[in-house]
Design an enzyme around this catalytic site. Structure first.
Site, PDB file in Angstrom:
ATOM      1  N   GLU A 267      -8.940  14.497   6.345  1.00  0.00           N
ATOM      2  CA  GLU A 267      -8.916  15.339   5.149  1.00  0.00           C
ATOM      3  C   GLU A 267     -10.313  15.884   4.851  1.00  0.00           C
ATOM      4  OE1 GLU A 267      -6.377  14.263   1.867  1.00  0.00           O
ATOM      5  OE2 GLU A 267      -8.057  14.539   0.487  1.00  0.00           O
TER       6      GLU A 267
ATOM      7  N   THR B 144      -8.126  20.050   0.838  1.00  0.00           N
ATOM      8  CA  THR B 144      -7.803  19.839  -0.574  1.00  0.00           C
ATOM      9  C   THR B 144      -7.886  21.144  -1.355  1.00  0.00           C
ATOM     10  OG1 THR B 144     -10.058  19.348  -1.283  1.00  0.00           O
ATOM     11  CG2 THR B 144      -8.742  17.503  -0.475  1.00  0.00           C
TER      12      THR B 144
ATOM     13  N   HIS C 120      -3.367  21.448   0.403  1.00  0.00           N
ATOM     14  CA  HIS C 120      -3.067  20.919  -0.923  1.00  0.00           C
ATOM     15  C   HIS C 120      -2.769  22.075  -1.864  1.00  0.00           C
ATOM     16  CE1 HIS C 120      -5.118  16.753  -0.553  1.00  0.00           C
ATOM     17  NE2 HIS C 120      -4.700  17.176   0.617  1.00  0.00           N
TER      18      HIS C 120
ATOM     19  N   ARG D 119       0.177  17.519  -9.032  1.00  0.00           N
ATOM     20  CA  ARG D 119      -0.068  18.072 -10.356  1.00  0.00           C
ATOM     21  C   ARG D 119      -1.538  18.426 -10.463  1.00  0.00           C
ATOM     22  NH1 ARG D 119      -0.418  15.039 -15.996  1.00  0.00           N
ATOM     23  NH2 ARG D 119      -2.387  14.603 -14.943  1.00  0.00           N
ATOM     24  N   GLY D 120      -2.366  17.532  -9.959  1.00  0.00           N
ATOM     25  CA  GLY D 120      -3.804  17.791  -9.968  1.00  0.00           C
ATOM     26  C   GLY D 120      -4.501  17.165 -11.153  1.00  0.00           C
ATOM     27  N   ASP D 121      -5.828  17.091 -11.060  1.00  0.00           N
ATOM     28  CA  ASP D 121      -6.638  16.540 -12.141  1.00  0.00           C
ATOM     29  C   ASP D 121      -6.821  17.591 -13.224  1.00  0.00           C
ATOM     30  OD1 ASP D 121      -7.007  14.199 -10.595  1.00  0.00           O
ATOM     31  OD2 ASP D 121      -8.587  15.242  -9.469  1.00  0.00           O
TER      32      ASP D 121
ATOM     33  N   GLN E 269      -2.933   7.516  -1.881  1.00  0.00           N
ATOM     34  CA  GLN E 269      -4.336   7.522  -2.301  1.00  0.00           C
ATOM     35  C   GLN E 269      -5.067   6.439  -1.531  1.00  0.00           C
ATOM     36  OE1 GLN E 269      -5.134   7.307  -6.532  1.00  0.00           O
ATOM     37  NE2 GLN E 269      -5.827   9.415  -6.226  1.00  0.00           N
TER      38      GLN E 269
ATOM     39  N   TYR F  89      -9.840   9.934   4.775  1.00  0.00           N
ATOM     40  CA  TYR F  89     -10.573  10.758   3.816  1.00  0.00           C
ATOM     41  C   TYR F  89     -12.006  10.862   4.303  1.00  0.00           C
ATOM     42  CZ  TYR F  89      -6.499  10.176   0.883  1.00  0.00           C
ATOM     43  OH  TYR F  89      -5.216  10.206   0.407  1.00  0.00           O
TER      44      TYR F  89
END
Lengths: 604, 604
Positions: free
Chosen positions: A21, A52, A81, A111-113, A185, A279
């Site tokens: 990623e 991302t 993403h 949804r995202g931050d 995650q 990641y």
């Protein structure tokens, strides 16, 4: 290709797989560095990469652009993403459409931050509220074109039971809305992860789960990442790492072993999980160390299905054959053939009609800025000085020439001495490959294609040469009935000793259960198209200099008067034969002009 | 291809060429013999052959049929004679149309001799009077589709000057009407011939002249031919031959040397003549001796442009790829693909859709009559006796099997011992080829295609096998990842370990300046079509016998219960590897059934 197809394929072949990623960088220089890194890390064998989405929008177009570049130019399968944050429906649709056009078949719907500077998440006007809305939208609008992934949170196992249940209910709803697989995650407590997987399965969720693994790269980075995501850190980790927190090297070394151990546990836990998602944090070292520690070596097929880099955009995926002329200039080839409706699939002859794009397109210019050029090539003022630059390039002492964006390929180093000698004799080489008589397809230097195959090459040389030396060369070449050549000048006068119009396959491979694959060819139509570009690149080099300078004059004269020649030695059993006529003609020429004080381009 | 193109090509390559003339035989048996002979003599390397027209009509359809067979099945370029004798315009047009449909591009236009029993030549109602009328007609109706030849008469040099002039005037008129080249009548006096050629050139005639050469085969034949055509016989010939006139062997020996000397003089006379047309009289020996004496060996390309025989009918000329299944049954393949609009050109994948013709067509039956069959194969009454016939065929002691019209190819003899052992172990082979790792393209056994190339083969085996032995075999095969196979039964249940639908190239060649040529493949669609034929041939064999006989029962049961299997060993570097699983499985099976007194098809 869809990620679930990749996963299924690896499972059929009983192989552990992995993916990387990346996030969109903040600066243009950062972008170039990242692309170079993605390209390099491709060699580590990820089945796909994942880009991302940057909440806040500034870099959202950058995500789409990165996806496009990775699919089209780097040739690596990509997952994009997509978040609901600050994304009205129209922007979502633009992003999806662009991803589709790029050949991307995988979307991670989030949804995202909350956007930067806000505490609470809120939907934009006309946007989506929950991840599940986005999933439903993609399914509705795109059918099953995309694989849709959602995020999974092993950390939820630490919540109170009723919250756990609620989260699992949400996850199940999303899956039922049409999700194909789950990325988790990051986590470091493998027991928590295993518990969570069991809970997911118990909830009736059967899609693949891809564990997200974050290599430990530095103490600070480790701390920051885990505290941000409130990741549970097992005591063993803290106890092993904390004593060395001032020594990043040591932290990475110990961290690699710890995370590797965690990965082994996951893969051996009978969870039917055979892949790992890294990641990378846009860093190379930690991921590489981890893969090495895990003894995970890339599948040959993943790394090099063909001897040149395939483009993965939808129209070009079937492309299996290219002219050798652009071997060092992939981007310009892709740009100049952008408008083709179909790409040669197995037989270039079938697709020779499409016109090559014009020279003014993207990529048909030397990559170097004036400053780079001066630093790299100095100010050559004689033919001999120009030739010496070519010699330096061949032996690896010069990083680039106007015709080659990169250093010579590893395989060329096998003939670097011969190439250097050719250049010192006045044949300015801009492309070459050695003869290969059946190397294994997993050969470190020459290999490509599926396992258990054999690959072959005919020796190839392409170069600029002065008229007088060319005449001498051709008289020598004509003594070897195994050599075919094309000669062309800037005006386009073509001369050849080939009798057929058709292509000459110069790279091919024989594989179990397949037709012969012949991905690289030499033929006249594409050579004519390449010719313009080859001479133009030289002219651009000349224009780096003051028009009245010796450098500008000698290079410009060279482009005006020299011939561009390609030569194939058709007997691939004899690796040295191609050089003979060059050395003979070159020495004769050298002897004949020995009395001339300063070799001009016209020769004697 | 046109004869003048062939001539031009040979001149470019600086090569002496030759061609053969045949006449239509009188009986059906004679026709079969002649076709076999033309096929055999093809190996002597004629650039083309020439079929005479039989004045009187009875055999005129035969000429067209011979031309069609030679172009389409034998795959050799043909020139058709056409005379005005007894030929109304309609018949001429039918003959030309048929020739064109067969892919024939060359016509020798003649007035012809008077029909049998008539002294004077006369035109039929609505026919042509002179050769020139026929030339004009062909040009008018067919444009430049055909090369038109006329006959030249060197003997005319012995006529009085004014007659000579007149004849030359006629010849010049014919040439001007659109003639492309001249075949001369036979002659033995080389000086007369040389004089005549000079006179032809002096008359402004520039088309190629092809000298007609008649080998001296027997004294009587020589006498008859020369007196019929009033050929001048040089004293040297008579003096050398006459003393031996009772000894045909000696006449042929001396005659060969004399005619060869004459040919050398022609070729060295600076007449720009580099080809010879042999009047074979449908005989093989004299022509062969003459070619040997002249040291004329066939161009590789002429003999074997591809590993299998090409068809030269217009629609099939571009065919460069075929499934291996019909390797021993060319005629049935051509017949079963007769209705295809296009033939695979380089990539079989592109043309897999066309349906294969039905089994009731020409060629899909065993060639042998009941008597032949009984004589060849006797009355096997057990599986072991059937298997023994296959063993005998492999070692060259049996001339044919229902699946093979001819003895095993030379190349198969390299693996004949292994094949015999396989068959004795119960794998009834009907097709095979050994692995070849880069033989020279002019290799006597494996070579095909242009000079300076390399040819390759993957080892291939095709066979019938009992279910129990198959199970054992597959368990051994699956230990070698380089083996791919297809298994099918009479019902059509297909089983394979290949992952792709595409073809597996099992024969390919690498040549200077060309794409890789891959003329023989294995793939499922064509295997399915071949399967019907393979089982049907076995059933036809069974039907040779009384339905109640043991032979009928055992062969019929074999076809009902056995599987048809093809196996490719994809590592062509290892020639023996393909046999290992067979020997292992075969020996295991043999041991396991050692106690069974009589192996039935079902095995134990």
């Amino acid at each position: 290709m869809k990620v679930t197809q990749k996963i299924a394929q690896c499972e059929r072949e009983n192989k552990i797989w992995w993916s990387f990623e990346y996030f969109p960088p903040r600066t243009a220089q950062g972008l170039q560095n990242l692309l170079d890194r993605i390209e390099r890390m491709r060699g580590l064998g990820p089945e796909f990469i994942d880009i991302t989405w940057n909440a806040g929008g500034r870099t959202s177009e950058l995500t789409a652009e990165l996806v496009k570049t990775c699919q089209g130019l780097v040739g690596i399968e990509t997952c994009m993403h997509l978040t609901c944050t600050n994304m009205p429906k129209e922007k979502v649709d633009i992003a999806l459409r662009e991803a589709k056009n790029s050949g991307c078949r995988n979307v991670l719907a989030l949804r995202g931050d909350p956007p930067m500077g806000k505490e609470e998440w809120e939907a934009v006007e006309g946007g989506f509220v929950h991840g599940i809305d986005l999933v439903r939208h993609i399914r509705r609008e795109y059918g099953d074109y995309f694989d849709i992934a959602v995020a999974g949170f092993p950390q939820h196992q630490t919540l109170p039971p009723e919250e756990q249940e609620l989260e699992m209910k949400y996850l199940k709803e999303k899956i039922d809305a049409g999700v194909n697989f789950i990325f988790t995650q990051m986590f470091y407590d493998v027991d928590i992860f295993i518990d969570w997987v069991k809970a997911v399965r118990a909830a009736g969720i059967t899609v693949p789960i891809v564990p997200g693994v974050a290599p430990i790269q530095t103490w600070n980075g480790f701390q920051r990442a885990t505290s941000l995501a409130r990741t549970v850190i097992p005591q063993t980790f803290s106890q092993a790492l904390e004593p060395h927190k001032a020594n990043d090297e040591k932290v990475r070394e110990i961290g690699t072993k710890l995370v590797a151990e965690m990965c082994r546990k996951i893969l051996n836990a009978n969870l039917d999980i055979h892949g790992l998602h890294f990641y990378t944090m846009n860093l190379e070292r930690g991921t590489k160390m981890l893969l090495e520690e895990l003894n995970l070596v890339p599948r040959m097929e993943t790394v090099k299905p063909l001897p040149w880099r395939q483009s993965l955009t939808p129209t070009r995926r079937q492309e299996t054959i290219r002219p050798i002329f652009w071997a060092n200039r992939t981007k310009s080839y892709i740009s100049r053939t952008e408008n083709w409706d179909e790409y040669p699939n197995g037989r270039f002859g079938d697709s020779r009609s499409p016109a090559y794009g014009e020279l003014d397109g993207y990529g048909v210019s030397i990559k170097q800025s004036r400053e780079d050029a001066l630093r790299l090539w100095g100010q050559p003022s004689t033919f001999a000085e120009v030739a010496d630059l070519f010699v330096q390039f061949c032996v690896g002492k010069l990083d680039a020439l106007p015709w080659s964006d990169q250093k010579p390929l590893k395989e060329t180093s096998i003939i670097s001495e011969q190439l250097a000698r050719m250049n010192s004799l006045g044949f300015l080489t801009i492309n070459s490959q050695p003869a290969v008589n059946g190397a294994k397809s997993n050969d470190k230097v020459f290999g490509w294609g599926p396992r258990n195959g054999y690959v072959y090459q005919k020796a190839y040389l392409e170069f600029f040469v002065k008229p007088a030396l060319l005449t001498l060369l051709l008289s020598h070449i004509e003594r070897d009935s195994n050599i075919t050549y094309y000669v062309i000048n800037k005006r386009g006068d073509l001369r050849t000793n080939t009798h057929s119009e058709g292509p000459n396959a110069v790279t091919w491979g024989v594989f179990p259960g397949k037709e012969i694959v012949q991905p690289t060819i030499v033929e006249s139509v594409s050579f004519m198209a390449w010719k313009d570009e080859a001479f133009e690149l030289g002219q651009q080099w000349a224009r780096v200099y003051d028009p009245d300078s010796d450098s500008a004059k000698i290079i410009s004269e060279l482009m005006d008067k020299c011939y561009l020649v390609n030569v194939v030695h058709n007997d691939f059993h004899d690796a040295d034969a191609i050089f003979k006529p060059f050395f003979q003609a070159g020495e004769e020429y050298r002897a004949s002009v020995a009395n001339t004080p300063n070799g001009s381009v016209n020769g004697h």
